[in-house]
Design a protein around this motif. Structure first.
Motif, PDB file in Angstrom:
ATOM      1  N   GLY A   4       0.704  -1.262  -0.028  1.00  0.00           N
ATOM      2  CA  GLY A   4      -0.011  -0.023  -0.187  1.00  0.00           C
ATOM      3  C   GLY A   4       0.745   1.070  -0.082  1.00  0.00           C
ATOM      4  O   GLY A   4       1.947   1.100   0.479  1.00  0.00           O
ATOM      5  N   SER A   5       0.496   2.246  -0.553  1.00  0.00           N
ATOM      6  CA  SER A   5       1.021   3.530  -0.516  1.00  0.00           C
ATOM      7  C   SER A   5       1.243   3.976   1.143  1.00  0.00           C
ATOM      8  O   SER A   5       2.317   4.857   1.435  1.00  0.00           O
ATOM      9  N   GLN A   6       0.365   3.501   1.978  1.00  0.00           N
ATOM     10  CA  GLN A   6       0.430   3.755   3.321  1.00  0.00           C
ATOM     11  C   GLN A   6       1.759   3.416   3.899  1.00  0.00           C
ATOM     12  O   GLN A   6       2.480   4.133   4.499  1.00  0.00           O
ATOM     13  N   TYR A  18      -4.330  14.319   4.097  1.00  0.00           N
ATOM     14  CA  TYR A  18      -4.951  12.950   4.247  1.00  0.00           C
ATOM     15  C   TYR A  18      -4.384  12.304   5.608  1.00  0.00           C
ATOM     16  O   TYR A  18      -3.346  12.446   5.967  1.00  0.00           O
ATOM     17  N   ASN A  30      -7.272  13.939  -1.324  1.00  0.00           N
ATOM     18  CA  ASN A  30      -8.136  13.409   0.106  1.00  0.00           C
ATOM     19  C   ASN A  30      -7.667  14.500   1.150  1.00  0.00           C
ATOM     20  O   ASN A  30      -6.594  14.139   1.218  1.00  0.00           O
ATOM     21  N   ASP A  54       2.068  12.339  -3.405  1.00  0.00           N
ATOM     22  CA  ASP A  54       1.056  11.215  -3.071  1.00  0.00           C
ATOM     23  C   ASP A  54       0.072  11.440  -4.129  1.00  0.00           C
ATOM     24  O   ASP A  54      -1.032  12.276  -4.071  1.00  0.00           O
ATOM     25  N   ALA A  70      -2.325   9.195  -5.345  1.00  0.00           N
ATOM     26  CA  ALA A  70      -3.053   7.900  -5.201  1.00  0.00           C
ATOM     27  C   ALA A  70      -4.119   7.751  -6.178  1.00  0.00           C
ATOM     28  O   ALA A  70      -4.461   6.627  -6.607  1.00  0.00           O
ATOM     29  N   TYR A  71      -4.929   9.050  -6.783  1.00  0.00           N
ATOM     30  CA  TYR A  71      -6.106   9.014  -7.287  1.00  0.00           C
ATOM     31  C   TYR A  71      -5.654   9.269  -8.774  1.00  0.00           C
ATOM     32  O   TYR A  71      -6.732   9.540  -9.588  1.00  0.00           O
ATOM     33  N   THR A  83      -0.311   3.689  -6.664  1.00  0.00           N
ATOM     34  CA  THR A  83      -1.002   2.575  -5.845  1.00  0.00           C
ATOM     35  C   THR A  83      -2.003   1.903  -6.904  1.00  0.00           C
ATOM     36  O   THR A  83      -2.618   2.712  -7.783  1.00  0.00           O
ATOM     37  N   SER A 107      -4.454   0.321  -5.632  1.00  0.00           N
ATOM     38  CA  SER A 107      -5.591   0.226  -4.721  1.00  0.00           C
ATOM     39  C   SER A 107      -6.798   0.738  -5.244  1.00  0.00           C
ATOM     40  O   SER A 107      -8.061   0.258  -5.126  1.00  0.00           O
ATOM     41  N   LYS A 108      -6.895   1.894  -6.052  1.00  0.00           N
ATOM     42  CA  LYS A 108      -8.061   2.417  -6.414  1.00  0.00           C
ATOM     43  C   LYS A 108      -8.378   2.101  -7.778  1.00  0.00           C
ATOM     44  O   LYS A 108      -9.559   2.322  -8.472  1.00  0.00           O
ATOM     45  N   ARG A 141      -3.268  -4.765  -1.569  1.00  0.00           N
ATOM     46  CA  ARG A 141      -2.092  -3.784  -1.057  1.00  0.00           C
ATOM     47  C   ARG A 141      -0.969  -3.852  -1.658  1.00  0.00           C
ATOM     48  O   ARG A 141       0.199  -4.153  -1.149  1.00  0.00           O
ATOM     49  N   ALA A 155       1.161  -1.227  -4.022  1.00  0.00           N
ATOM     50  CA  ALA A 155       1.566   0.116  -4.372  1.00  0.00           C
ATOM     51  C   ALA A 155       3.214   0.489  -4.600  1.00  0.00           C
ATOM     52  O   ALA A 155       3.814  -0.715  -4.534  1.00  0.00           O
TER      53      ALA A 155
HETATM   54  C1  PLP Z   1      -4.103  10.082  -0.696  1.00  0.00           C
HETATM   55  C2  PLP Z   1      -3.918   8.763  -0.406  1.00  0.00           C
HETATM   56  N1  PLP Z   1      -2.734   8.337  -0.099  1.00  0.00           N
HETATM   57  C3  PLP Z   1      -2.593   7.115   0.345  1.00  0.00           C
HETATM   58  C4  PLP Z   1      -3.677   6.243   0.381  1.00  0.00           C
HETATM   59  C5  PLP Z   1      -3.252   4.742   0.683  1.00  0.00           C
HETATM   60  O1  PLP Z   1      -3.494   3.854  -0.185  1.00  0.00           O
HETATM   61  P1  PLP Z   1      -2.956   2.342  -0.231  1.00  0.00           P
HETATM   62  O2  PLP Z   1      -4.139   1.521  -0.307  1.00  0.00           O
HETATM   63  O3  PLP Z   1      -2.441   2.329  -1.594  1.00  0.00           O
HETATM   64  O4  PLP Z   1      -2.318   2.113   0.926  1.00  0.00           O
HETATM   65  C6  PLP Z   1      -4.843   6.731   0.337  1.00  0.00           C
HETATM   66  C7  PLP Z   1      -6.017   5.786   0.734  1.00  0.00           C
HETATM   67  O5  PLP Z   1      -7.333   6.334   0.729  1.00  0.00           O
HETATM   68  C8  PLP Z   1      -5.192   8.005   0.111  1.00  0.00           C
HETATM   69  O6  PLP Z   1      -6.334   8.516   0.011  1.00  0.00           O
END
Ligand code: PLP
Length: 411
Positions: A107-109, A133, A187, A215, A217-218, A246, A248-249, A256, A258
């Motif tokens: 995940g990017s997290q 975020y 976000n 970041d 992500a979108y 990532t 994820s979206k 998981r 990214a």
């Molecule tokens: C701006 C932003 N960065 C990172 C993430 C984390 O994404 P990932 O599922 O890749 O951990 C999110 C998830 O909502 C997000 O909104």
């Protein structure tokens, strides 16, 4: 027998004691088992998951490549996936992107967490957007960084405010290290950084010798026909920008999978930090993503995904236009999942949430996203989860609560 929180606290590190429950997770407890229209959940819609295709790919990967897919893997990530990500980034304009700059993350997290750990000492300052975020805020908080919030408007981060706040922090002797930004369909605000500000942001980073954590992500979920204006900061200044993306979206967050792209020397440090965190991201998940890429599954579905979220966003904007109380305003995203609504000054979105839930609708109060404690009159609305009908219904119910509360405040 050790029992009390205090007794255990004495055994913990400073960080261990600093860890706090996430304000958004707390909301889930408030929801209990109540069936509500959720404008709170910031996740992709499960309707977008290609379940059958992923089931086939998973079975194929385990049967045909199980000896590798079920084994430990390289910390940087599976070679084929790293190659594919480098190609994706070159297509986004990061021209010289090579595999040596990429680290696959869980995940990017995880990318945010690792980056925060390798660049920040306790007390160092990270500049963040107001609002930002929550997961990014948590990663920076856990690295014991101090965060300074920078104002945003409809064009994203306000660069004059960024300059002013960096100057002030430096004049107070504080060590400013980085700028954390979510430039596209942010976000939680939904805003996108204006073209000219992308260059200005880099100039500020250059002037103060700062790293930028970008970041994105979108990125893929833009509503217009082409993404040419979403130039990554990493394309403009690759040696100063750490770029996170990532699957994820656009595929499924449960995988998981990214990545982050950083200058070689920093990517090497991230790799070392990651080794201590999890040795490698799930090899099986990465193998499934490789399968999805080579089958053309992700590329094929993107136009449909964009349409899916564009229609939902339009439904929410339309409902807000019809039902929002006078004195409120909201952002108009060009991609992503979120709209930030601002109620008239003095309104308290947290205080009104129980009534909204009682009326069958949930949202996320905005304040936890503002590192300076402002934003009490804001809320994040996600249009990703509910159908157009439910979005309209939910917005109407929510706005009825806001109007009722305004009327009560006047008597
Ligand atoms: C701006 C932003 N960065 C990172 C993430 C984390 O994404 P990932 O599922 O890749 O951990 C999110 C998830 O909502 C997000 O909104």
């Amino acid at each position: 027998m050790l029992k009390t929180q205090i007794e255990y606290d004495e055994m913990l590190s400073v960080l261990g004691r600093r860890l706090q429950p996430n304000a958004i997770r707390k909301l889930t407890l408030l929801l209990g088992s109540k069936e509500v229209i959720s404008l709170a959940a910031g996740a992709p819609s499960f309707e977008t998951f290609p379940i059958e295709e992923l089931a086939d790919i998973s079975a194929r990967v385990i049967r045909e490549r199980g000896r590798f897919a079920l084994q430990y893997g390289p910390t940087r990530g599976q070679g084929a996936l790293v190659e594919a990500v480098a190609a994706i980034l070159r297509a986004r304009g990061i021209k010289d992107c090579t595999t040596s700059q990429i680290v696959m993350t869980s995940g990017s997290q995880q990318g945010l967490d690792l980056i925060a750990r390798i660049i920040l000492d306790p007390g160092d300052v990270a500049m963040v957007e107001l609002p930002s975020y929550i997961g990014g805020i948590i990663a920076l908080h856990n690295a014991q960084a101090q965060m300074i919030g920078v104002r945003q408007d409809d064009g994203g981060m306000v660069i004059s405010d960024l300059r002013e706040k960096i100057d002030r922090a430096r004049s107070e002797g504080r060590r400013v290290k980085c700028i954390y930004t979510i430039p596209n369909f942010q976000n939680p605000s939904g805003v996108t950084l204006a073209d000219e500000r992308r260059k200005e942001l880099i100039e500020v980073a250059d002037e103060h010798d700062l790293l930028i954590i970008e970041d994105d992500a979108y990125y893929d979920l833009y509503f217009a026909d082409d993404p040419s204006r979403l130039v990554p900061l990493a394309a403009l200044r690759p040696d100063r920008v750490i770029y996170l993306g990532t699957f994820s979206k656009v595929l499924a967050p449960g995988l998981r999978t990214a990545w982050l792209r950083a200058p070689d020397l920093l990517a090497g440090k991230v790799e070392l930090a990651k080794e201590g965190a999890d040795l490698s991201s799930s090899v099986l998940d990465q193998a499934i993503v490789i399968g999805a890429i080579s089958d053309g599954l992700i590329e094929r579905r993107l136009p449909e995904l964009r349409r899916f979220y564009r229609v939902r966003c339009a439904a929410m904007l339309d409902a807000l236009e019809r039902f929002a109380p006078p004195g409120s305003r909201w952002t108009k995203p060009i991609g992503g999942f979120f709209i930030l609504m601002e109620l008239s000054a003095g309104s308290d979105a947290t205080a009104m949430l129980p009534d909204a839930i009682e009326s069958g609708v949930a949202y996320v109060p905005g304040q936890p996203f503002f590192v300076d404690g402002s934003g009490a009159n804001t809320l994040r609305l996600a249009y990703s989860k509910e159908s157009e009908e439910s979005i309209a219904d939910g917005v109407e119910r929510m706005c009825r609560v806001f109007k009722h509360s305004n009327a009560q405040a006047r008597v």
